[in-house]
Design a protein around this motif. Structure first.
Motif, PDB file in Angstrom:
ATOM      1  N   ARG A  76       1.042   2.873 -18.516  1.00 13.51           N
ATOM      2  CA  ARG A  76       2.122   1.892 -18.654  1.00 13.51           C
ATOM      3  C   ARG A  76       3.396   2.382 -17.961  1.00 13.51           C
ATOM      4  N   ASP A  77       3.671   3.681 -18.089  1.00 16.93           N
ATOM      5  CA  ASP A  77       4.867   4.252 -17.458  1.00 16.93           C
ATOM      6  C   ASP A  77       4.811   4.104 -15.942  1.00 16.93           C
ATOM      7  N   ILE A  78       3.643   4.371 -15.364  1.00 17.02           N
ATOM      8  CA  ILE A  78       3.506   4.230 -13.907  1.00 17.02           C
ATOM      9  C   ILE A  78       3.719   2.779 -13.496  1.00 17.02           C
ATOM     10  N   LEU A  79       3.117   1.851 -14.237  1.00 21.76           N
ATOM     11  CA  LEU A  79       3.308   0.431 -13.908  1.00 21.76           C
ATOM     12  C   LEU A  79       4.771   0.024 -14.045  1.00 21.76           C
ATOM     13  N   ALA A  80       5.447   0.556 -15.051  1.00 27.99           N
ATOM     14  CA  ALA A  80       6.865   0.229 -15.246  1.00 27.99           C
ATOM     15  C   ALA A  80       7.697   0.684 -14.047  1.00 27.99           C
ATOM     16  N   LYS A  81       7.314   1.810 -13.447  1.00 30.34           N
ATOM     17  CA  LYS A  81       8.029   2.304 -12.266  1.00 30.34           C
ATOM     18  C   LYS A  81       7.738   1.456 -11.026  1.00 30.34           C
ATOM     19  N   VAL A  82       6.601   0.828 -10.996  1.00 28.79           N
ATOM     20  CA  VAL A  82       6.182   0.034  -9.838  1.00 28.79           C
ATOM     21  C   VAL A  82       6.670  -1.418  -9.954  1.00 28.79           C
ATOM     22  N   ASP A  83       6.861  -1.905 -11.168  1.00 28.61           N
ATOM     23  CA  ASP A  83       7.164  -3.325 -11.389  1.00 28.61           C
ATOM     24  C   ASP A  83       8.321  -3.862 -10.544  1.00 28.61           C
ATOM     25  N   HIS A 137       3.149   6.187  -5.697  1.00 30.69           N
ATOM     26  CA  HIS A 137       2.913   6.377  -7.137  1.00 30.69           C
ATOM     27  C   HIS A 137       1.487   6.842  -7.414  1.00 30.69           C
ATOM     28  N   HIS A 138       0.821   7.335  -6.367  1.00 29.55           N
ATOM     29  CA  HIS A 138      -0.550   7.864  -6.464  1.00 29.55           C
ATOM     30  C   HIS A 138      -1.534   6.822  -6.983  1.00 29.55           C
ATOM     31  N   LEU A 139      -1.354   5.604  -6.494  1.00 30.94           N
ATOM     32  CA  LEU A 139      -2.247   4.498  -6.842  1.00 30.94           C
ATOM     33  C   LEU A 139      -2.823   3.909  -5.563  1.00 30.94           C
ATOM     34  N   SER A 140      -3.950   3.242  -5.714  1.00 29.42           N
ATOM     35  CA  SER A 140      -4.471   2.401  -4.644  1.00 29.42           C
ATOM     36  C   SER A 140      -4.261   0.963  -5.099  1.00 29.42           C
ATOM     37  N   GLU A 141      -4.529   0.030  -4.227  1.00 26.65           N
ATOM     38  CA  GLU A 141      -4.425  -1.375  -4.622  1.00 26.65           C
ATOM     39  C   GLU A 141      -5.361  -1.664  -5.797  1.00 26.65           C
ATOM     40  N   SER A 142      -6.566  -1.096  -5.750  1.00 26.68           N
ATOM     41  CA  SER A 142      -7.548  -1.333  -6.805  1.00 26.68           C
ATOM     42  C   SER A 142      -7.133  -0.698  -8.133  1.00 26.68           C
ATOM     43  N   THR A 143      -6.641   0.548  -8.079  1.00 24.07           N
ATOM     44  CA  THR A 143      -6.241   1.187  -9.346  1.00 24.07           C
ATOM     45  C   THR A 143      -5.034   0.476  -9.945  1.00 24.07           C
ATOM     46  N   TYR A 144      -4.114   0.032  -9.091  1.00 26.05           N
ATOM     47  CA  TYR A 144      -2.986  -0.743  -9.603  1.00 26.05           C
ATOM     48  C   TYR A 144      -3.489  -2.016 -10.289  1.00 26.05           C
ATOM     49  N   ASN A 145      -4.409  -2.681  -9.631  1.00 27.87           N
ATOM     50  CA  ASN A 145      -4.930  -3.937 -10.151  1.00 27.87           C
ATOM     51  C   ASN A 145      -5.618  -3.738 -11.514  1.00 27.87           C
ATOM     52  N   VAL A 146      -6.407  -2.669 -11.647  1.00 27.66           N
ATOM     53  CA  VAL A 146      -7.072  -2.382 -12.924  1.00 27.66           C
ATOM     54  C   VAL A 146      -6.032  -2.116 -14.009  1.00 27.66           C
ATOM     55  N   LEU A 147      -5.026  -1.307 -13.701  1.00 31.42           N
ATOM     56  CA  LEU A 147      -3.983  -1.013 -14.691  1.00 31.42           C
ATOM     57  C   LEU A 147      -3.232  -2.283 -15.092  1.00 31.42           C
ATOM     58  N   ARG A 148      -2.968  -3.145 -14.116  1.00 30.90           N
ATOM     59  CA  ARG A 148      -2.287  -4.410 -14.391  1.00 30.90           C
ATOM     60  C   ARG A 148      -3.107  -5.276 -15.342  1.00 30.90           C
ATOM     61  N   LEU A 151       0.832  -1.207   0.000  1.00 30.59           N
ATOM     62  CA  LEU A 151       0.000   0.000   0.000  1.00 30.59           C
ATOM     63  C   LEU A 151       0.867   1.257   0.000  1.00 30.59           C
ATOM     64  N   ARG A 152       1.970   1.219   0.733  1.00 32.28           N
ATOM     65  CA  ARG A 152       2.898   2.358   0.749  1.00 32.28           C
ATOM     66  C   ARG A 152       3.522   2.579  -0.619  1.00 32.28           C
ATOM     67  N   LEU A 153       3.907   1.483  -1.266  1.00 34.11           N
ATOM     68  CA  LEU A 153       4.477   1.586  -2.611  1.00 34.11           C
ATOM     69  C   LEU A 153       3.466   2.182  -3.576  1.00 34.11           C
ATOM     70  N   PHE A 154       2.252   1.672  -3.555  1.00 38.33           N
ATOM     71  CA  PHE A 154       1.216   2.196  -4.454  1.00 38.33           C
ATOM     72  C   PHE A 154       0.954   3.669  -4.176  1.00 38.33           C
ATOM     73  N   LYS A 155       0.873   4.026  -2.905  1.00 36.56           N
ATOM     74  CA  LYS A 155       0.596   5.420  -2.539  1.00 36.56           C
ATOM     75  C   LYS A 155       1.699   6.347  -3.053  1.00 36.56           C
TER      76      LYS A 155
END
Length: 144
Positions: free
Chosen positions: A114-121, A43-54, A37-41
């Motif tokens: 995609r760029d945000i996900l690449a930073k989180v991967d 990057h201005h994401l929630s667990e749900s928004t990360y999951n949708v983008l994934r 959750l800290r990692l997602f936050k």
């Protein structure tokens, strides 16, 4: 190791071992989830928004309907459409009507998404590895 009863300041013992087990699972889940959750936050994401983008990244250029996204979400979200609305507003997702059936709205991840996900991967991968490194094949597990 502390018992859950002491950790949460519960004075009376649990009535059922199943209740204690359930609460232990919730507590463990919460502790495991926190660094994610800290990692997602960050990057201005929630667990749900990360999951949708994934999910949308996995679907590629064909995109996915809200119904398909809803089915594939790991954690259920009450209003997927509204969640996607927010991602569209942020420029992370775009919507389009399907050519085969104009009633179907397809959602696609944008290059910015995609760029945000690449930073989180990679940090996400490292979190998974660090949390469960003792479970890797050939590793011995030490209980403290």
């Amino acid at each position: 190791m502390k018992k859950l009863q002491a950790e949460i300041g519960k004075i009376l013992p649990f009535e059922l071992p199943e209740e204690e087990l359930y609460l232990n699972l919730l507590r463990t889940s919460s502790l495991l989830e926190l660094p994610f959750l800290r990692l997602f936050k960050a990057h201005h994401l929630s667990e749900s928004t990360y999951n949708v983008l994934r999910i949308l990244r996995g679907e590629g250029s064909k995109g996915a309907s809200c119904g398909l996204i809803r089915q594939r979400l790991v954690s259920r979200v009450p209003d997927v459409t509204r969640l996607i609305d927010r991602l569209v507003e942020r420029g992370l997702v775009e919507r389009d009507r399907a050519d085969s059936d104009r009633r179907i709205v397809l959602n696609r991840i944008t290059p910015r998404g995609r760029d945000i996900l690449a930073k989180v991967d990679e940090p996400l991968r490292q979190l998974h590895l660090s949390q469960f490194s003792q479970l890797r094949a050939g590793a011995s597990i030490t209980v403290k």
